[in-house]
Design an enzyme around this catalytic site. Sequence first.
Site, short mmCIF file in Angstrom:
data_model
loop_
_atom_site.label_atom_id
_atom_site.label_comp_id
_atom_site.label_asym_id
_atom_site.label_seq_id
_atom_site.Cartn_x
_atom_site.Cartn_y
_atom_site.Cartn_z
N GLY A 95 -6.65 -2.38 2.81
CA GLY A 95 -7.38 -1.98 4.00
C GLY A 95 -8.76 -1.43 3.75
O GLY A 95 -9.39 -1.67 2.73
N SER A 96 -9.20 -0.64 4.71
CA SER A 96 -10.57 -0.17 4.82
C SER A 96 -10.97 0.84 3.75
O SER A 96 -10.16 1.65 3.30
CB SER A 96 -10.75 0.49 6.20
OG SER A 96 -11.99 1.15 6.29
N THR A 97 -12.25 0.81 3.42
CA THR A 97 -12.80 1.79 2.48
C THR A 97 -12.73 3.20 3.04
O THR A 97 -12.79 4.17 2.28
CB THR A 97 -14.26 1.46 2.13
OG1 THR A 97 -15.02 1.37 3.34
CG2 THR A 97 -14.36 0.16 1.36
N VAL A 98 -12.57 3.33 4.34
CA VAL A 98 -12.43 4.66 4.95
C VAL A 98 -11.13 5.33 4.46
O VAL A 98 -10.99 6.54 4.52
CB VAL A 98 -12.48 4.56 6.49
CG1 VAL A 98 -12.26 5.91 7.15
CG2 VAL A 98 -13.81 3.97 6.93
N GLY A 99 -10.21 4.54 3.93
CA GLY A 99 -8.97 5.08 3.38
C GLY A 99 -9.21 6.16 2.34
O GLY A 99 -8.43 7.12 2.24
#
EC number: 4.2.1.182
Length: 144
Positions: free
Chosen positions: A64-68
């Site tokens: 998933g997202s780099t915001v993870g």
Amino acid sequence: MIPIKFKGRTISRGCAEGEVLISRDPISFLGSVDPRTGIVVEEKHSLAGKSIKGKVLVFPHGKGSTVGSYVMYQLKKNEAAPAAIINLETEPIVAVGAIISEIPLVDMLEKDPYEFLKDGDTVLVNGSEGYIELLKQGEGQAKK
């Protein structure tokens, strides 16, 4: 039981001991884990409804997202993060999240962790020296 030690690759330094929580599913920290509570909220995930707070979280890799990475940091700030992480092979999102959150993380163990770790086992993750140590098997498990 004599402690069993396996070498791996250091991703994030530090040491932590805790109870193992295993998932064969990858984890996306953004949207899959509540950053306030540490509870897995992704409905179809094998850990749905379980808390990762204070656990030694074993999963193959992130997704998933780099915001993870920042969700992992929120988990740490909210005292809801895992004590440590063991991956088969860590990808950059989880690596950065563990490093900025100061969560010990080891991957690429010399033996597949799914072959010798079970939910409820107690392990030490030494991210500084790059190994994990099985200290105690969970209740009702056969000796390995």
